[in-house]
Motif scaffolding. Structure first.
Motif, PDB file in Angstrom:
ATOM      1  N   THR A   1      -3.331 -12.448   3.760  1.00 42.59           N
ATOM      2  CA  THR A   1      -3.478 -12.288   2.320  1.00 42.59           C
ATOM      3  C   THR A   1      -3.173 -10.854   1.908  1.00 42.59           C
ATOM      4  OG1 THR A   1      -5.138 -14.032   2.213  1.00 42.59           O
ATOM      5  CG2 THR A   1      -5.067 -12.490   0.359  1.00 42.59           C
ATOM      6  N   VAL A   2      -2.325 -10.719   0.898  1.00 34.78           N
ATOM      7  CA  VAL A   2      -1.976  -9.426   0.321  1.00 34.78           C
ATOM      8  C   VAL A   2      -2.349  -9.484  -1.148  1.00 34.78           C
ATOM      9  CG1 VAL A   2      -0.125  -7.775  -0.157  1.00 34.78           C
ATOM     10  CG2 VAL A   2      -0.062  -9.141   1.940  1.00 34.78           C
ATOM     11  N   LEU A   3      -3.169  -8.537  -1.588  1.00 26.79           N
ATOM     12  CA  LEU A   3      -3.601  -8.475  -2.980  1.00 26.79           C
ATOM     13  C   LEU A   3      -3.004  -7.228  -3.626  1.00 26.79           C
ATOM     14  CD1 LEU A   3      -5.367  -9.522  -5.327  1.00 26.79           C
ATOM     15  CD2 LEU A   3      -7.236  -8.138  -4.379  1.00 26.79           C
ATOM     16  N   PHE A   4      -2.239  -7.437  -4.684  1.00 29.66           N
ATOM     17  CA  PHE A   4      -1.659  -6.339  -5.461  1.00 29.66           C
ATOM     18  C   PHE A   4      -2.561  -6.091  -6.665  1.00 29.66           C
ATOM     19  CE2 PHE A   4       1.913  -8.328  -3.287  1.00 29.66           C
ATOM     20  CZ  PHE A   4       2.500  -7.227  -2.676  1.00 29.66           C
ATOM     21  N   LEU A   5      -3.029  -4.852  -6.814  1.00 32.03           N
ATOM     22  CA  LEU A   5      -3.937  -4.516  -7.906  1.00 32.03           C
ATOM     23  C   LEU A   5      -3.301  -3.539  -8.875  1.00 32.03           C
ATOM     24  CD1 LEU A   5      -7.367  -3.960  -6.122  1.00 32.03           C
ATOM     25  CD2 LEU A   5      -6.693  -5.861  -7.582  1.00 32.03           C
ATOM     26  N   CYS A   6      -3.584  -3.755 -10.145  1.00 32.67           N
ATOM     27  CA  CYS A   6      -3.089  -2.901 -11.210  1.00 32.67           C
ATOM     28  C   CYS A   6      -4.117  -2.926 -12.337  1.00 32.67           C
ATOM     29  CB  CYS A   6      -1.732  -3.414 -11.694  1.00 32.67           C
ATOM     30  SG  CYS A   6      -0.815  -2.216 -12.655  1.00 32.67           S
ATOM     31  N   THR A   7      -3.864  -2.165 -13.368  1.00 29.54           N
ATOM     32  CA  THR A   7      -4.820  -2.151 -14.467  1.00 29.54           C
ATOM     33  C   THR A   7      -4.767  -3.442 -15.284  1.00 29.54           C
ATOM     34  OG1 THR A   7      -3.219  -0.854 -15.730  1.00 29.54           O
ATOM     35  CG2 THR A   7      -5.000   0.352 -14.678  1.00 29.54           C
ATOM     36  N   GLY A   8      -3.610  -3.822 -15.789  1.00 27.77           N
ATOM     37  CA  GLY A   8      -3.514  -4.972 -16.684  1.00 27.77           C
ATOM     38  C   GLY A   8      -3.038  -6.260 -16.058  1.00 27.77           C
ATOM     39  N   ASN A   9      -2.526  -6.211 -14.837  1.00 21.23           N
ATOM     40  CA  ASN A   9      -1.983  -7.392 -14.156  1.00 21.23           C
ATOM     41  C   ASN A   9      -0.995  -8.137 -15.049  1.00 21.23           C
ATOM     42  OD1 ASN A   9      -3.020 -10.571 -12.902  1.00 21.23           O
ATOM     43  ND2 ASN A   9      -1.804  -9.116 -11.768  1.00 21.23           N
ATOM     44  N   SER A  10      -0.127  -7.337 -15.711  1.00 21.03           N
ATOM     45  CA  SER A  10       0.847  -7.951 -16.613  1.00 21.03           C
ATOM     46  C   SER A  10       2.286  -7.794 -16.143  1.00 21.03           C
ATOM     47  CB  SER A  10       0.724  -7.349 -18.015  1.00 21.03           C
ATOM     48  OG  SER A  10       1.163  -5.998 -18.020  1.00 21.03           O
ATOM     49  N   ALA A  11       2.574  -6.777 -15.320  1.00 20.18           N
ATOM     50  CA  ALA A  11       3.969  -6.533 -14.940  1.00 20.18           C
ATOM     51  C   ALA A  11       4.103  -6.122 -13.475  1.00 20.18           C
ATOM     52  CB  ALA A  11       4.586  -5.470 -15.860  1.00 20.18           C
ATOM     53  N   ARG A  12       3.704  -4.904 -13.116  1.00 20.38           N
ATOM     54  CA  ARG A  12       3.947  -4.378 -11.767  1.00 20.38           C
ATOM     55  C   ARG A  12       3.347  -5.243 -10.673  1.00 20.38           C
ATOM     56  NH1 ARG A  12       1.650   1.340 -13.589  1.00 20.38           N
ATOM     57  NH2 ARG A  12       0.400  -0.142 -14.764  1.00 20.38           N
ATOM     58  N   SER A  13       2.077  -5.569 -10.789  1.00 18.76           N
ATOM     59  CA  SER A  13       1.429  -6.386  -9.766  1.00 18.76           C
ATOM     60  C   SER A  13       1.968  -7.814  -9.768  1.00 18.76           C
ATOM     61  CB  SER A  13      -0.085  -6.380  -9.956  1.00 18.76           C
ATOM     62  OG  SER A  13      -0.430  -6.727 -11.281  1.00 18.76           O
ATOM     63  N   GLN A  14       2.327  -8.308 -10.946  1.00 24.89           N
ATOM     64  CA  GLN A  14       2.912  -9.647 -11.044  1.00 24.89           C
ATOM     65  C   GLN A  14       4.281  -9.686 -10.358  1.00 24.89           C
ATOM     66  OE1 GLN A  14       1.575 -12.411 -12.216  1.00 24.89           O
ATOM     67  NE2 GLN A  14      -0.214 -11.644 -13.284  1.00 24.89           N
ATOM     68  N   MET A  15       5.089  -8.639 -10.566  1.00 31.21           N
ATOM     69  CA  MET A  15       6.397  -8.571  -9.914  1.00 31.21           C
ATOM     70  C   MET A  15       6.231  -8.510  -8.397  1.00 31.21           C
ATOM     71  SD  MET A  15       8.687  -6.001 -12.204  1.00 31.21           S
ATOM     72  CE  MET A  15       8.176  -5.648 -13.855  1.00 31.21           C
ATOM     73  N   ALA A  16       5.288  -7.684  -7.933  1.00 27.66           N
ATOM     74  CA  ALA A  16       5.059  -7.563  -6.491  1.00 27.66           C
ATOM     75  C   ALA A  16       4.626  -8.902  -5.896  1.00 27.66           C
ATOM     76  CB  ALA A  16       4.015  -6.484  -6.221  1.00 27.66           C
ATOM     77  N   GLU A  17       3.721  -9.585  -6.570  1.00 29.24           N
ATOM     78  CA  GLU A  17       3.289 -10.909  -6.108  1.00 29.24           C
ATOM     79  C   GLU A  17       4.484 -11.853  -6.024  1.00 29.24           C
ATOM     80  OE1 GLU A  17       0.547 -14.706  -7.536  1.00 29.24           O
ATOM     81  OE2 GLU A  17       0.288 -12.791  -8.575  1.00 29.24           O
ATOM     82  N   GLY A  18       5.303 -11.855  -7.052  1.00 32.60           N
ATOM     83  CA  GLY A  18       6.469 -12.738  -7.076  1.00 32.60           C
ATOM     84  C   GLY A  18       7.470 -12.433  -5.982  1.00 32.60           C
ATOM     85  N   PHE A  19       7.763 -11.150  -5.778  1.00 24.87           N
ATOM     86  CA  PHE A  19       8.725 -10.779  -4.733  1.00 24.87           C
ATOM     87  C   PHE A  19       8.201 -11.121  -3.343  1.00 24.87           C
ATOM     88  CE2 PHE A  19      11.025  -7.605  -7.551  1.00 24.87           C
ATOM     89  CZ  PHE A  19      12.240  -8.266  -7.488  1.00 24.87           C
ATOM     90  N   LEU A  20       6.918 -10.835  -3.073  1.00 20.42           N
ATOM     91  CA  LEU A  20       6.395 -11.136  -1.739  1.00 20.42           C
ATOM     92  C   LEU A  20       6.372 -12.646  -1.514  1.00 20.42           C
ATOM     93  CD1 LEU A  20       5.348 -10.094   0.936  1.00 20.42           C
ATOM     94  CD2 LEU A  20       3.031 -10.155  -0.034  1.00 20.42           C
ATOM     95  N   ARG A  21       5.988 -13.395  -2.508  1.00 18.43           N
ATOM     96  CA  ARG A  21       5.971 -14.863  -2.369  1.00 18.43           C
ATOM     97  C   ARG A  21       7.389 -15.385  -2.113  1.00 18.43           C
ATOM     98  NH1 ARG A  21       3.084 -16.225  -6.703  1.00 18.43           N
ATOM     99  NH2 ARG A  21       1.196 -16.271  -5.456  1.00 18.43           N
ATOM    100  N   GLU A  22       8.371 -14.821  -2.831  1.00 19.12           N
ATOM    101  CA  GLU A  22       9.755 -15.277  -2.690  1.00 19.12           C
ATOM    102  C   GLU A  22      10.342 -14.859  -1.338  1.00 19.12           C
ATOM    103  OE1 GLU A  22      14.084 -14.947  -2.943  1.00 19.12           O
ATOM    104  OE2 GLU A  22      12.794 -13.201  -3.114  1.00 19.12           O
ATOM    105  N   ARG A  23      10.046 -13.650  -0.879  1.00 13.85           N
ATOM    106  CA  ARG A  23      10.638 -13.130   0.355  1.00 13.85           C
ATOM    107  C   ARG A  23       9.929 -13.597   1.623  1.00 13.85           C
ATOM    108  NH1 ARG A  23      14.044 -11.551  -2.935  1.00 13.85           N
ATOM    109  NH2 ARG A  23      14.926  -9.470  -3.084  1.00 13.85           N
ATOM    110  N   ALA A  24       8.600 -13.770   1.537  1.00 13.18           N
ATOM    111  CA  ALA A  24       7.849 -14.061   2.764  1.00 13.18           C
ATOM    112  C   ALA A  24       6.622 -14.923   2.488  1.00 13.18           C
ATOM    113  CB  ALA A  24       7.438 -12.748   3.422  1.00 13.18           C
ATOM    114  N   GLY A  25       6.731 -15.847   1.544  1.00 13.00           N
ATOM    115  CA  GLY A  25       5.614 -16.709   1.193  1.00 13.00           C
ATOM    116  C   GLY A  25       5.158 -17.618   2.320  1.00 13.00           C
ATOM    117  N   ASP A  26       6.013 -17.834   3.295  1.00  9.55           N
ATOM    118  CA  ASP A  26       5.614 -18.645   4.446  1.00  9.55           C
ATOM    119  C   ASP A  26       4.688 -17.873   5.378  1.00  9.55           C
ATOM    120  OD1 ASP A  26       7.774 -16.912   5.060  1.00  9.55           O
ATOM    121  OD2 ASP A  26       8.371 -18.155   6.762  1.00  9.55           O
ATOM    122  N   ARG A  27       4.707 -16.545   5.293  1.00  8.53           N
ATOM    123  CA  ARG A  27       3.883 -15.703   6.176  1.00  8.53           C
ATOM    124  C   ARG A  27       2.727 -15.028   5.449  1.00  8.53           C
ATOM    125  NH1 ARG A  27       9.122 -12.983   7.536  1.00  8.53           N
ATOM    126  NH2 ARG A  27       8.031 -11.237   6.614  1.00  8.53           N
TER     127      ARG A  27
END
Length: 159
Positions: free
Chosen positions: A5-31
């Motif tokens: 589990t990887v948790l990306f934290l930010c203040t508003g959870n509207s852009a930066r952390s959402q992008m990071a979540e999306g990229f990690l899920r897309e690139r390595a969501g199986d792991r």
């Protein structure tokens, strides 16, 4: 096999952390189980959705989530702060994590100006987030997480 589990934290959870979540899920969501949260969530920014779609990553179904929803419920092996404010406000919250990291990206939502200026700011941050995810994946973080969990078991109570 349980995903790390990887948790990306930010203040508003509207852009930066959402992008990071999306990229990690897309690139390595199986792991990896990619998650994101914010100290004071403000909703998913439509420009974040738009610029991610430009590179083929759909985050439109992701939701802005509060950090409070993750306390005592999520044993993240990695916690990655994507803005200085979140890192300074809550570095001790995840003491059982294998590693905490800070990748301080500028806040594209804070950029003023016309629509094109704002869109360019989101694209720049998107590209920085993608580069950070790809660089981190190249370090083979799963091996680090496995070794750390085998050599040290920590439990922690959060009040």
């Amino acid at each position: 096999m349980k995903r790390t589990t990887v948790l990306f934290l930010c203040t508003g959870n509207s852009a930066r952390s959402q992008m990071a979540e999306g990229f990690l899920r897309e690139r390595a969501g199986d792991r990896f189980d990619a998650q994101s949260a914010g100290l004071a969530p403000v909703g998913l920014n439509p420009l974040a959705v738009q610029v991610m779609a430009e590179v083929g990553v759909d985050i439109s179904s992701q939701q802005s989530k509060s950090l409070k929803g993750f306390l005592r419920k999520n044993e993240a092996q990695y916690v990655i702060f994507v803005c200085d404010k979140a890192e300074k406000s809550c570095p001790e919250i995840w003491p059982f994590a294998t590693a905490t990291m800070c990748w301080p990206f500028p806040d594209p939502a804070a950029v003023q100006g016309d629509a094109e200026n704002r869109l360019e700011a989101f694209r720049r941050v998107r590209d920085q987030v993608r580069e950070s995810i790809e660089s981190w994946l190249a370090t083979d973080p799963e091996s680090s997480a496995t070794a750390a969990h085998k050599s040290q078991t920590m439990t922690c109570e959060v009040d």
